[in-house]
Design a protein around this motif. Structure first.
Motif, mmCIF file in Angstrom:
data_model
loop_
_atom_site.group_PDB
_atom_site.id
_atom_site.type_symbol
_atom_site.label_atom_id
_atom_site.label_comp_id
_atom_site.label_asym_id
_atom_site.label_seq_id
_atom_site.Cartn_x
_atom_site.Cartn_y
_atom_site.Cartn_z
ATOM 1 N N ALA A 112 0.808 -1.217 0.000
ATOM 2 C CA ALA A 112 0.000 0.000 0.000
ATOM 3 C C ALA A 112 0.839 1.265 0.000
ATOM 4 O O ALA A 112 0.447 2.282 -0.573
ATOM 5 C CB ALA A 112 -0.940 0.000 1.213
ATOM 6 N N ASP A 113 2.011 1.223 0.619
ATOM 7 C CA ASP A 113 2.858 2.417 0.696
ATOM 8 C C ASP A 113 3.865 2.515 -0.453
ATOM 9 O O ASP A 113 4.683 3.429 -0.487
ATOM 10 C CB ASP A 113 3.595 2.459 2.035
ATOM 11 N N PHE A 114 3.818 1.584 -1.403
ATOM 12 C CA PHE A 114 4.661 1.574 -2.606
ATOM 13 C C PHE A 114 6.155 1.402 -2.317
ATOM 14 O O PHE A 114 6.975 1.565 -3.214
ATOM 15 C CB PHE A 114 4.460 2.856 -3.445
ATOM 16 N N LEU A 115 6.531 1.059 -1.089
ATOM 17 C CA LEU A 115 7.951 0.911 -0.761
ATOM 18 C C LEU A 115 8.581 -0.290 -1.464
ATOM 19 O O LEU A 115 9.714 -0.201 -1.951
ATOM 20 C CB LEU A 115 8.140 0.804 0.754
ATOM 21 N N LEU A 116 7.862 -1.402 -1.513
ATOM 22 C CA LEU A 116 8.399 -2.585 -2.174
ATOM 23 C C LEU A 116 8.555 -2.335 -3.673
ATOM 24 O O LEU A 116 9.589 -2.679 -4.260
ATOM 25 C CB LEU A 116 7.500 -3.794 -1.924
ATOM 26 N N ARG A 117 7.573 -1.713 -4.277
ATOM 27 C CA ARG A 117 7.678 -1.425 -5.717
ATOM 28 C C ARG A 117 8.810 -0.457 -6.011
ATOM 29 O O ARG A 117 9.503 -0.588 -7.021
ATOM 30 C CB ARG A 117 6.351 -0.899 -6.255
ATOM 31 N N GLU A 118 9.042 0.494 -5.126
ATOM 32 C CA GLU A 118 10.168 1.421 -5.308
ATOM 33 C C GLU A 118 11.498 0.696 -5.148
ATOM 34 O O GLU A 118 12.451 0.971 -5.883
ATOM 35 C CB GLU A 118 10.077 2.590 -4.321
ATOM 36 N N ALA A 119 11.562 -0.240 -4.195
ATOM 37 C CA ALA A 119 12.787 -1.027 -4.019
ATOM 38 C C ALA A 119 13.046 -1.884 -5.256
ATOM 39 O O ALA A 119 14.195 -2.006 -5.708
ATOM 40 C CB ALA A 119 12.688 -1.897 -2.772
ATOM 41 N N LEU A 120 12.005 -2.473 -5.812
ATOM 42 C CA LEU A 120 12.152 -3.266 -7.031
ATOM 43 C C LEU A 120 12.588 -2.390 -8.204
ATOM 44 O O LEU A 120 13.421 -2.794 -9.021
ATOM 45 C CB LEU A 120 10.841 -3.988 -7.361
ATOM 46 N N LYS A 121 12.047 -1.190 -8.257
ATOM 47 C CA LYS A 121 12.453 -0.248 -9.317
ATOM 48 C C LYS A 121 13.939 0.081 -9.184
ATOM 49 O O LYS A 121 14.667 0.094 -10.185
ATOM 50 C CB LYS A 121 11.622 1.034 -9.208
ATOM 51 N N THR A 149 16.983 -12.095 -12.972
ATOM 52 C CA THR A 149 16.580 -11.332 -11.797
ATOM 53 C C THR A 149 15.800 -10.090 -12.201
ATOM 54 O O THR A 149 14.799 -9.737 -11.570
ATOM 55 C CB THR A 149 17.802 -10.960 -10.940
ATOM 56 N N TYR A 150 16.234 -9.433 -13.264
ATOM 57 C CA TYR A 150 15.514 -8.262 -13.761
ATOM 58 C C TYR A 150 14.088 -8.657 -14.160
ATOM 59 O O TYR A 150 13.127 -7.987 -13.787
ATOM 60 C CB TYR A 150 16.241 -7.653 -14.966
ATOM 61 N N ALA A 151 13.971 -9.758 -14.885
ATOM 62 C CA ALA A 151 12.638 -10.213 -15.316
ATOM 63 C C ALA A 151 11.760 -10.566 -14.121
ATOM 64 O O ALA A 151 10.567 -10.233 -14.103
ATOM 65 C CB ALA A 151 12.783 -11.407 -16.256
ATOM 66 N N SER A 152 12.331 -11.216 -13.113
ATOM 67 C CA SER A 152 11.559 -11.563 -11.915
ATOM 68 C C SER A 152 11.108 -10.318 -11.158
ATOM 69 O O SER A 152 9.966 -10.246 -10.697
ATOM 70 C CB SER A 152 12.386 -12.449 -10.983
ATOM 71 N N ALA A 153 12.007 -9.345 -11.025
ATOM 72 C CA ALA A 153 11.656 -8.096 -10.334
ATOM 73 C C ALA A 153 10.570 -7.350 -11.096
ATOM 74 O O ALA A 153 9.631 -6.824 -10.497
ATOM 75 C CB ALA A 153 12.898 -7.213 -10.172
ATOM 76 N N ASP A 154 10.683 -7.308 -12.403
ATOM 77 C CA ASP A 154 9.688 -6.637 -13.233
ATOM 78 C C ASP A 154 8.330 -7.320 -13.107
ATOM 79 O O ASP A 154 7.298 -6.658 -12.954
ATOM 80 C CB ASP A 154 10.163 -6.638 -14.688
ATOM 81 N N GLN A 155 8.334 -8.655 -13.136
ATOM 82 C CA GLN A 155 7.099 -9.418 -13.008
ATOM 83 C C GLN A 155 6.449 -9.195 -11.643
ATOM 84 O O GLN A 155 5.243 -8.978 -11.550
ATOM 85 C CB GLN A 155 7.373 -10.911 -13.224
ATOM 86 N N LEU A 156 7.243 -9.229 -10.573
ATOM 87 C CA LEU A 156 6.694 -9.011 -9.232
ATOM 88 C C LEU A 156 6.135 -7.590 -9.112
ATOM 89 O O LEU A 156 5.047 -7.405 -8.549
ATOM 90 C CB LEU A 156 7.756 -9.250 -8.155
ATOM 91 N N GLN A 157 6.834 -6.640 -9.650
ATOM 92 C CA GLN A 157 6.365 -5.249 -9.614
ATOM 93 C C GLN A 157 4.990 -5.148 -10.292
ATOM 94 O O GLN A 157 4.072 -4.520 -9.767
ATOM 95 C CB GLN A 157 7.399 -4.378 -10.324
ATOM 96 N N TRP A 158 4.859 -5.764 -11.434
ATOM 97 C CA TRP A 158 3.597 -5.738 -12.163
ATOM 98 C C TRP A 158 2.505 -6.485 -11.400
ATOM 99 O O TRP A 158 1.376 -6.009 -11.287
ATOM 100 C CB TRP A 158 3.803 -6.367 -13.547
ATOM 101 N N GLU A 159 2.827 -7.651 -10.836
ATOM 102 C CA GLU A 159 1.836 -8.445 -10.112
ATOM 103 C C GLU A 159 1.355 -7.736 -8.847
ATOM 104 O O GLU A 159 0.169 -7.814 -8.502
ATOM 105 C CB GLU A 159 2.403 -9.825 -9.771
ATOM 106 N N ILE A 160 2.246 -7.059 -8.162
ATOM 107 C CA ILE A 160 1.837 -6.298 -6.977
ATOM 108 C C ILE A 160 0.884 -5.184 -7.380
ATOM 109 O O ILE A 160 -0.147 -4.956 -6.733
ATOM 110 C CB ILE A 160 3.057 -5.730 -6.221
#
Length: 132
Positions: free
Chosen positions: A66-75, A114-125
């Motif tokens: 909800a706070d977008f911290l994980l998505r920012e870390a993935l970015k 790893t880049y593909a996994s991070a991108d996929q997780l970012q999108w799924e979240i």
């Protein structure tokens, strides 16, 4: 060997041997550093995939990020991986040893995965949290 010893002094031959060994040691250290970076990226990939599995297994009734911290870390991770891949791509070496070729190839493959996994997780979240 006798011909070399006659044409060059012992100190010159010894200096060439030392230079060769120093270069070999530097190459070994470089390959080890590349392997350490690849190991760290592989560990990040494992954690990312573990998060993805947990997110899919659980019936999350609330936003995951909800706070977008994980998505920012993935970015940030993706930007770092992109930088590493650009640096690897910018290196032009005429002849690499087999060990260096393996280290470069391994790092390249792990960085890509790893880049593909991070991108996929970012999108799924983002997709998951859009419902909340």
């Amino acid at each position: 060997m006798a011909a070399i010893m006659q044409s060059e002094s012992f100190s010159t031959v010894w200096q060439r041997v030392q230079n060769y060994l120093a270069a070999l040691g530097a190459e070994r250290r470089c390959a080890m550093r590349l392997d350490k970076v690849a190991d760290r990226l592989a560990a990040m990939g494992v954690r990312i995939n573990m998060l993805r599995r947990r997110m899919h297994e659980g019936s999350a009734d609330e936003a995951v990020d909800a706070d977008f911290l994980l998505r920012e870390a993935l970015k940030g991770l993706k930007e770092n991986i992109r930088t590493i891949r650009c640096q690897l791509g910018g290196m032009h070496v005429t002849a690499l040893s087999a060990r260096m070729q393996r280290a470069f190839a391994r790092l390249h493959n792990i960085a890509e995965d790893t880049y593909a996994s991070a991108d996929q997780l970012q999108w799924e979240i983002a997709e998951h949290d859009r419902r909340f």
